[in-house]
Design a protein around this motif. Sequence first.
Motif, mmCIF file in Angstrom:
data_model
loop_
_atom_site.group_PDB
_atom_site.id
_atom_site.type_symbol
_atom_site.label_atom_id
_atom_site.label_comp_id
_atom_site.label_asym_id
_atom_site.label_seq_id
_atom_site.Cartn_x
_atom_site.Cartn_y
_atom_site.Cartn_z
ATOM 1 N N LEU A 11 84.476 -18.241 62.764
ATOM 2 C CA LEU A 11 83.472 -18.504 63.795
ATOM 3 C C LEU A 11 83.227 -20.006 63.932
ATOM 4 N N ILE A 12 83.111 -20.693 62.811
ATOM 5 C CA ILE A 12 82.905 -22.144 62.820
ATOM 6 C C ILE A 12 84.048 -22.843 63.557
ATOM 7 N N ASN A 13 85.287 -22.422 63.287
ATOM 8 C CA ASN A 13 86.440 -23.030 63.957
ATOM 9 C C ASN A 13 86.363 -22.838 65.471
ATOM 10 N N MET A 14 85.951 -21.651 65.900
ATOM 11 C CA MET A 14 85.813 -21.403 67.339
ATOM 12 C C MET A 14 84.740 -22.301 67.940
ATOM 13 N N GLN A 15 83.611 -22.430 67.227
ATOM 14 C CA GLN A 15 82.514 -23.251 67.741
ATOM 15 C C GLN A 15 82.876 -24.730 67.778
ATOM 16 N N MET A 16 83.637 -25.203 66.804
ATOM 17 C CA MET A 16 84.014 -26.611 66.765
ATOM 18 C C MET A 16 85.040 -26.958 67.844
ATOM 19 N N ARG A 17 85.748 -25.961 68.358
ATOM 20 C CA ARG A 17 86.715 -26.218 69.433
ATOM 21 C C ARG A 17 86.044 -26.297 70.803
ATOM 22 N N GLU A 18 84.771 -25.946 70.854
ATOM 23 C CA GLU A 18 84.050 -26.023 72.118
ATOM 24 C C GLU A 18 83.637 -27.468 72.410
ATOM 25 N N LYS A 19 83.207 -27.701 73.635
ATOM 26 C CA LYS A 19 82.899 -29.057 74.067
ATOM 27 C C LYS A 19 81.398 -29.356 74.064
ATOM 28 N N HIS A 20 80.602 -28.417 73.569
ATOM 29 C CA HIS A 20 79.158 -28.572 73.626
ATOM 30 C C HIS A 20 78.589 -28.946 72.255
ATOM 31 N N PRO A 21 77.812 -30.021 72.169
ATOM 32 C CA PRO A 21 77.184 -30.402 70.899
ATOM 33 C C PRO A 21 76.340 -29.278 70.294
ATOM 34 N N LYS A 22 75.743 -28.439 71.143
ATOM 35 C CA LYS A 22 74.949 -27.319 70.628
ATOM 36 C C LYS A 22 75.815 -26.375 69.812
ATOM 37 N N SER A 23 77.053 -26.173 70.232
ATOM 38 C CA SER A 23 77.979 -25.316 69.482
ATOM 39 C C SER A 23 78.331 -25.948 68.146
ATOM 40 N N TRP A 24 78.452 -27.273 68.116
ATOM 41 C CA TRP A 24 78.746 -27.950 66.856
ATOM 42 C C TRP A 24 77.570 -27.833 65.888
ATOM 43 N N ALA A 25 76.361 -27.910 66.433
ATOM 44 C CA ALA A 25 75.173 -27.751 65.592
ATOM 45 C C ALA A 25 75.120 -26.339 65.009
ATOM 46 N N ARG A 26 75.497 -25.353 65.800
ATOM 47 C CA ARG A 26 75.521 -23.985 65.292
ATOM 48 C C ARG A 26 76.606 -23.805 64.246
ATOM 49 N N ALA A 27 77.715 -24.517 64.421
ATOM 50 C CA ALA A 27 78.775 -24.476 63.405
ATOM 51 C C ALA A 27 78.249 -25.019 62.078
ATOM 52 N N PHE A 28 77.467 -26.098 62.146
ATOM 53 C CA PHE A 28 76.856 -26.655 60.928
ATOM 54 C C PHE A 28 75.908 -25.642 60.292
ATOM 55 N N PHE A 29 75.115 -24.969 61.126
ATOM 56 C CA PHE A 29 74.201 -23.936 60.615
ATOM 57 C C PHE A 29 74.987 -22.826 59.929
ATOM 58 N N ASN A 30 76.091 -22.396 60.546
ATOM 59 C CA ASN A 30 76.892 -21.327 59.954
ATOM 60 C C ASN A 30 77.589 -21.774 58.677
ATOM 61 N N MET A 31 77.916 -23.063 58.579
ATOM 62 C CA MET A 31 78.449 -23.590 57.328
ATOM 63 C C MET A 31 77.398 -23.474 56.226
ATOM 64 N N GLY A 32 76.130 -23.660 56.622
ATOM 65 C CA GLY A 32 75.034 -23.485 55.675
ATOM 66 C C GLY A 32 74.896 -22.040 55.226
ATOM 67 N N LEU A 33 75.185 -21.098 56.133
ATOM 68 C CA LEU A 33 75.131 -19.687 55.761
ATOM 69 C C LEU A 33 76.217 -19.362 54.736
ATOM 70 N N ILE A 34 77.404 -19.952 54.911
ATOM 71 C CA ILE A 34 78.460 -19.771 53.907
ATOM 72 C C ILE A 34 77.970 -20.282 52.555
ATOM 73 N N ASN A 35 77.369 -21.443 52.570
ATOM 74 C CA ASN A 35 76.832 -22.042 51.346
ATOM 75 C C ASN A 35 75.804 -21.114 50.692
ATOM 76 N N TYR A 36 74.945 -20.530 51.511
ATOM 77 C CA TYR A 36 73.903 -19.632 51.018
ATOM 78 C C TYR A 36 74.505 -18.350 50.443
ATOM 79 N N ILE A 37 75.468 -17.768 51.170
ATOM 80 C CA ILE A 37 76.109 -16.522 50.724
ATOM 81 C C ILE A 37 76.833 -16.730 49.399
ATOM 82 N N GLU A 38 77.366 -17.921 49.198
ATOM 83 C CA GLU A 38 78.088 -18.210 47.957
ATOM 84 C C GLU A 38 77.154 -18.513 46.789
ATOM 85 N N GLY A 39 75.851 -18.400 47.032
ATOM 86 C CA GLY A 39 74.885 -18.542 45.945
ATOM 87 C C GLY A 39 74.333 -19.932 45.755
ATOM 88 N N ASN A 40 74.585 -20.820 46.714
ATOM 89 C CA ASN A 40 74.087 -22.191 46.616
ATOM 90 C C ASN A 40 72.785 -22.354 47.407
#
Length: 239
Positions: free
Chosen positions: A200-229
Amino acid sequence: MKVFAPTDISIITTYRCPMQCKMCNIWKNPTDPRLEIQPEELEILPHVKFINITGGEPFIREDLDKIVEVAFRKAPRVVISTSGWFEERVLELARKFPKIGIRISIEGLSQKNDELRGRAGGFDKGLRSLLSLREMGVKDIGFGITVSNNNSEDMLSLYRLSKALNMEFATAAFHNSYYFHKDDNVITNRDTVCGNFAELINMQMREKHPKSWARAFFNMGLINYIEGNRRMLPCEAGL
């Protein structure tokens, strides 16, 4: 210590809900309608940038329009989080408040959503509500998913659907809280879930909208959270 004025407010209108979600037991612990917050009690709220109206299921309240009326006096943007179960009520409110935002919780494609939310036909009602809102010209609409053990692949399909419909798409991860009356929500297939979030992050980072990049960062945080961090973005509910 300097105390900052709030910018966002979340109003829990009820703990009643027609859904029977597997990741949430609010529906087993409904509030007494006579004790729920009343529209006139919201007049004390300060002026803010954004108000989210949530539940339970907000549209179970027959006076929701009065709550929204007060909310719009307090904030320029008001968004309701809903299951979309009460289709006609959703559309009726949108006719009265064309600038309202609607976010419908959908936990997967048709079969998976109805399984996780415990009510047959929930996916159809939610999607139909969104399509009707779009046809009415309501702009601030979209849907979101709470990712658990068995629906992260459907998350990718729902994201593609949101892009095709030009609607907003939000993500959250399985978790526990007093609010949900749950303490056994645990993601057990971390590799699969995190792999789908990475896609999902890869799809969002390929978009041209900064809002999508911000959501990609948020989803990276979810990965971090799921991994116990620790979560990358702090919870601001206490502020």
